[in-house]
Motif scaffolding. Structure first.
Motif, PDB file in Angstrom:
ATOM      1  N   UNK A  17       0.728  -1.212   0.148  1.00  0.00           N
ATOM      2  CA  UNK A  17       0.001   0.098  -0.190  1.00  0.00           C
ATOM      3  C   UNK A  17       0.792   1.304  -0.044  1.00  0.00           C
ATOM      4  N   UNK A  18       2.060   1.027  -0.292  1.00  0.00           N
ATOM      5  CA  UNK A  18       3.203   2.232  -0.314  1.00  0.00           C
ATOM      6  C   UNK A  18       2.548   3.371  -1.122  1.00  0.00           C
ATOM      7  N   UNK A  19       2.370   3.247  -2.369  1.00  0.00           N
ATOM      8  CA  UNK A  19       1.615   4.182  -3.274  1.00  0.00           C
ATOM      9  C   UNK A  19       0.557   4.803  -2.847  1.00  0.00           C
ATOM     10  N   UNK A  20      -0.250   4.191  -2.207  1.00  0.00           N
ATOM     11  CA  UNK A  20      -1.735   4.843  -1.661  1.00  0.00           C
ATOM     12  C   UNK A  20      -1.468   5.622  -0.619  1.00  0.00           C
ATOM     13  N   UNK A  21      -0.418   5.104   0.347  1.00  0.00           N
ATOM     14  CA  UNK A  21      -0.059   6.043   1.610  1.00  0.00           C
ATOM     15  C   UNK A  21       0.739   7.256   1.051  1.00  0.00           C
ATOM     16  N   UNK A  22       1.638   7.189  -0.012  1.00  0.00           N
ATOM     17  CA  UNK A  22       2.304   8.416  -0.570  1.00  0.00           C
ATOM     18  C   UNK A  22       1.444   9.329  -1.258  1.00  0.00           C
ATOM     19  N   UNK A  23       0.332   8.839  -1.858  1.00  0.00           N
ATOM     20  CA  UNK A  23      -0.477   9.720  -2.658  1.00  0.00           C
ATOM     21  C   UNK A  23      -1.257  10.574  -1.539  1.00  0.00           C
ATOM     22  N   UNK A  24      -1.572  10.066  -0.364  1.00  0.00           N
ATOM     23  CA  UNK A  24      -2.239  10.663   0.522  1.00  0.00           C
ATOM     24  C   UNK A  24      -1.431  11.674   1.153  1.00  0.00           C
ATOM     25  N   UNK A  25      -0.074  11.354   1.504  1.00  0.00           N
ATOM     26  CA  UNK A  25       0.946  12.314   1.993  1.00  0.00           C
ATOM     27  C   UNK A  25       1.106  13.458   0.974  1.00  0.00           C
ATOM     28  N   UNK A  26       1.216  13.188  -0.341  1.00  0.00           N
ATOM     29  CA  UNK A  26       0.961  14.204  -1.389  1.00  0.00           C
ATOM     30  C   UNK A  26      -0.019  15.231  -1.251  1.00  0.00           C
TER      31      UNK A  26
END
Length: 132
Positions: A17-26
């Motif tokens: 889920x790394x990309x999903x979490x990074x998207x939320x951080x963005x």
């Protein structure tokens, strides 16, 4: 804070889920801080582990199965998923990952995984960003 939903397809699986979490951080706009990722279930955990070699996930699940067999003659829990509860307690239900310059501070081979131990199911995880 955001509640993210996932569909799992196996009894035991690790979903990156790394990309999903990074998207939320963005979307949060923070530069530096931390993000907390938390499973909202007693039979699903969150871990940070290697994301380069898919055999790591296979080995991880196999070794947990060896330590916590699904069928144990002395288990009393009526649902029959004691192994899933133990696996979740072992991996943990949450992880905190630092954020630096707007990016998750992970090592070269690290990824964030939602760990299903009693699927397939519809699951939820909470993601909370803190920082400036």
């Amino acid at each position: 804070m955001k509640i993210m939903e996932l569909e799992t397809s196996k009894r035991d699986e690790m979903i990156e889920v790394t990309d999903r979490v990074q998207e939320f951080v963005d979307k949060s706009g923070i530069s530096n801080g931390a993000v907390i990722i938390q499973s909202l279930h007693t039979t699903a955990g969150i871990t940070v582990n290697e994301n380069a070699d898919p055999d790591v996930k296979t080995d991880f699940i196999r070794r947990l199965d060896e330590v916590y067999p699904w069928n144990h003659t002395k288990d009393l829990h009526g649902e029959g998923n004691t192994a899933a509860h133990l696996k979740t307690s072992t991996t943990g239900h949450s992880q905190t990952v630092l954020v630096k310059d707007g990016r998750l501070l992970l090592g070269t081979w690290q990824g964030i995984y939602f760990c299903e131990f009693d699927g397939p199911r519809h699951r939820k995880m909470a993601v909370h960003v803190m920082g400036t």
